[in-house]
Each structure stands twice: as C-alpha cells, then as structure tokens.
Design an enzyme around this catalytic site. Structure first.
Site, PDB file in Angstrom:
ATOM      1  CG  ASP A 137      28.924 -18.777 -33.540  1.00 40.78           C
ATOM      2  OD1 ASP A 137      29.197 -17.622 -33.136  1.00 40.78           O
ATOM      3  OD2 ASP A 137      27.799 -19.288 -33.420  1.00 40.78           O
ATOM      4  CG  HIS A 143      35.913 -10.937 -31.415  1.00 42.66           C
ATOM      5  ND1 HIS A 143      35.090 -11.925 -31.896  1.00 42.66           N
ATOM      6  CD2 HIS A 143      35.085  -9.985 -30.886  1.00 42.66           C
ATOM      7  CE1 HIS A 143      33.814 -11.581 -31.682  1.00 42.66           C
ATOM      8  NE2 HIS A 143      33.792 -10.410 -31.062  1.00 42.66           N
ATOM      9  CG  LEU A 190      44.451 -21.868 -48.871  1.00 44.90           C
ATOM     10  CD1 LEU A 190      43.414 -22.969 -49.012  1.00 44.90           C
ATOM     11  CD2 LEU A 190      44.920 -21.823 -47.428  1.00 44.90           C
TER      12      LEU A 190
HETATM   13  C1  IPE Z   1      27.722 -16.063 -37.738  1.00 44.57           C
HETATM   14  O1  IPE Z   1      27.835 -16.014 -36.350  1.00 44.57           O
HETATM   15  C2  IPE Z   1      28.587 -15.001 -38.353  1.00 44.57           C
HETATM   16  C3  IPE Z   1      30.026 -15.197 -38.189  1.00 44.57           C
HETATM   17  C4  IPE Z   1      30.598 -16.246 -37.672  1.00 44.57           C
HETATM   18  C5  IPE Z   1      30.836 -14.126 -38.699  1.00 44.57           C
HETATM   19  P1  IPE Z   1      26.775 -15.193 -35.475  1.00 44.57           P
HETATM   20  O2  IPE Z   1      27.138 -15.409 -34.064  1.00 44.57           O
HETATM   21  O3  IPE Z   1      26.691 -13.803 -35.956  1.00 44.57           O
HETATM   22  O4  IPE Z   1      25.413 -15.941 -35.855  1.00 44.57           O
HETATM   23  P2  IPE Z   1      24.072 -16.084 -35.035  1.00 44.57           P
HETATM   24  O5  IPE Z   1      23.688 -14.720 -34.581  1.00 44.57           O
HETATM   25  O6  IPE Z   1      24.373 -16.982 -33.882  1.00 44.57           O
HETATM   26  O7  IPE Z   1      23.114 -16.697 -35.984  1.00 44.57           O
HETATM   27  C1  IPE Z   2      32.019 -15.287 -33.890  1.00 45.50           C
HETATM   28  O1  IPE Z   2      31.920 -15.283 -32.509  1.00 45.50           O
HETATM   29  C2  IPE Z   2      32.740 -14.079 -34.435  1.00 45.50           C
HETATM   30  C3  IPE Z   2      31.847 -13.087 -35.072  1.00 45.50           C
HETATM   31  C4  IPE Z   2      30.579 -13.250 -35.340  1.00 45.50           C
HETATM   32  C5  IPE Z   2      32.451 -11.814 -35.465  1.00 45.50           C
HETATM   33  P1  IPE Z   2      30.732 -14.519 -31.785  1.00 45.50           P
HETATM   34  O2  IPE Z   2      31.123 -13.113 -31.560  1.00 45.50           O
HETATM   35  O3  IPE Z   2      29.454 -14.722 -32.519  1.00 45.50           O
HETATM   36  O4  IPE Z   2      30.694 -15.296 -30.403  1.00 45.50           O
HETATM   37  P2  IPE Z   2      29.383 -15.789 -29.618  1.00 45.50           P
HETATM   38  O5  IPE Z   2      28.558 -16.572 -30.586  1.00 45.50           O
HETATM   39  O6  IPE Z   2      28.694 -14.551 -29.149  1.00 45.50           O
HETATM   40  O7  IPE Z   2      29.903 -16.624 -28.525  1.00 45.50           O
HETATM   41 MG    MG Z   3      27.969 -16.115 -32.451  1.00 41.90          MG
END
Ligand code: IPE
Ligand code: IPE
Ligand code: MG
Length: 241
Positions: A21, A38, A132
C-alpha cells in the site's frame, strides 16, 4: 546443526503475505501522477521476490489489485492493467531464471482479456518451477473467495459427493484459492494503515502482523529482513500458554 539453528529453521516463515500500500501517496509527495507510484511499486515487487528467495521462503502472496479497487477511476485501472501486462511480459524470464512459479488468486476472469491472457501465459510458463510460489492477488477479495468456496462445497453436498458432517476447517481451506498452500505466518502492510482491506481473512487467523510506515515503493530488501527478524522474536502461542 546447532539447537539454535534448528529452532530458527522451525520458526522460519514459510509464507509471507504483503499488502503493498501507499503507491499513490508516494507519487503525490513527489508531485507525480499516481501511476508513477505504481511503476515504482513494481520495482519493489522485484526486490521483494528476490529477497524472499534469498531467505528460502516458499510462498509469497502479494495484494496487487482488490475487488474494491474496481471502484477507482477508469484511467487508473487501465494504467494498472497495462503495467501488470508489461510486468508479466518482462519478468517471466527472471522468474524462470530464479525458479519462481507464478500463481494468481482472485476473480481473474474479470481482468481485461489481454491482461488475463498475459497472466495465464506466465502462469503456464512457470508452472514447473519449485523454489518459490508467487501468488498475485488480482481482482481479489477475501469475502468473495469465501463465497466461492461455500458455493463449491454446497455443490458437492448437493451432488452427494460430500457429507455435511464431514465439513471441517480443512474442507474450507481446501476450497479457497490458496488450496494446498500453508497459511501465511507473517503479514506485512506498508504505509501505516492498520486494516486488512478484505485480504486473506481466513488464512491470516494466526499470522503475525508487521505494519510499516513506509510507502510500498520505498520498501527495501532490508525492510523484509527486519520484518522476518521481528517475526523470529515473537512467541507464537496459537491459543496455548
Ligand atoms: C489494499 O489497498 C489493496 C491493495 C494493496 C491491492 P487499498 O489502498 O485498496 O486499501 P484501502 O482502500 O486503504 O483499504
Ligand atoms: C497500493 O497503493 C496499490 C494498489 C491498491 C493497486 P495505492 O494505490 O492504494 O496507494 P495509496 O494508498 O492511495 O497511497
Ligand atoms: Mg491504498
């Protein structure tokens, strides 16, 4: 082998799960578009797979795209899918060289056709690798996974192939997308959020949890080693004393 070595062998995590995240916030801090975060996150994936292999971890599950992430703007979803396609195309060679088997968990039939095809190609190519298993959670939601398992089990009961009295914990486990793999010993979440966001609710029942303040693109191999060291220092009692 010394006693300490054996003890550390016994407690070494077999399966690590990661909620990757903070890509968006990482980019935002730099005045960059979210997709740049990303892209940087994909580089962290490469480092993490390598690090897990070096530690002898047999299963790694990465939360890459959740069921709820379909709610994001179409442009971000499109860019994420393109990034995933490119990642699969470029990294299959490396996965072959490192003996990594790719697996996907989630409702991957919801992914765009092209992405799905690229994914299946990489899965097939790496199917016989043994060092793995890398599970990519894509269009993944744990509640959806449990619903799908419940349906499969109900179908077997209805067809007379399974008796209700024989349904136990292992029946549920073996109908989840992660069937046949051990539950994660360790869950890592980056970017400081203390929530599961619909990830592996059944499988994480007894996992140790490490939350890091860093955003996913800043996750380094040393963070992985620190998390595993932290894991070693914890006493896992599984309800006993
Ligand atoms: C969780 O992250 C999903 C992934 C890392 C793919 P999100 O950013 O989507 O989760 P929330 O919205 O903070 O709960
Ligand atoms: C995690 O990073 C990747 C995905 C959920 C695809 P985020 O896109 O949720 O990044 P933040 O949480 O908005 O910073
Ligand atoms: Mg996020």
């Amino acid at each position: 082998m010394s006693k300490n070595q054996i003890a550390s062998e016994l407690s070494a995590p077999k399966h690590i799960a990661i909620i990757m995240d903070g890509n968006g916030r990482w980019a935002n801090q730099r005045g960059l578009p979210r997709i740049a975060g990303h892209r940087a996150g994909a580089e962290s994936v490469r480092r993490t797979v390598e690090g897990c292999k070096n530690l002898g971890i047999k299963h790694l599950t990465l939360y890459a795209f959740s069921s709820e992430n379909w709610k994001r703007p179409e442009s971000e979803i499109k860019a994420l899918m393109q990034l995933l396609e490119r990642f699969l195309k470029e990294k299959t060679k490396e996965m072959m060289a490192h003996n990594v088997r790719l697996n996907a968990i989630g409702r991957t039939d919801m992914l765009p056709k092209k992405t799905c095809a690229q994914l299946n190609k990489a899965i097939e190519k790496t199917a016989n690798n043994t060092a793995l298993t890398l599970n990519l959670a894509l269009s993944y939601g744990s509640r959806e996974e449990i619903v799908d398992a419940a349906k499969l089990i109900a179908e077997k009961v209805a067809a007379g192939k399974l008796s209700v009295d024989d349904i136990d914990n292992s029946t549920i486990s073996s109908h989840l997308y992660t069937a046949g793999q051990p539950d994660p010993d360790l869950l890592i979440r980056t970017s400081g959020e203390f929530r599961l966001s619909n990830f592996l609710l059944w499988q994480l029942s007894y996992s140790e949890i490490v939350i890091l303040d860093k955003f996913w693109p800043d996750f380094a191999e040393s963070d992985l080693y620190d998390a595993v060291t932290h894991f070693h220092s914890r006493q896992r009692r599984f309800g006993a004393i």
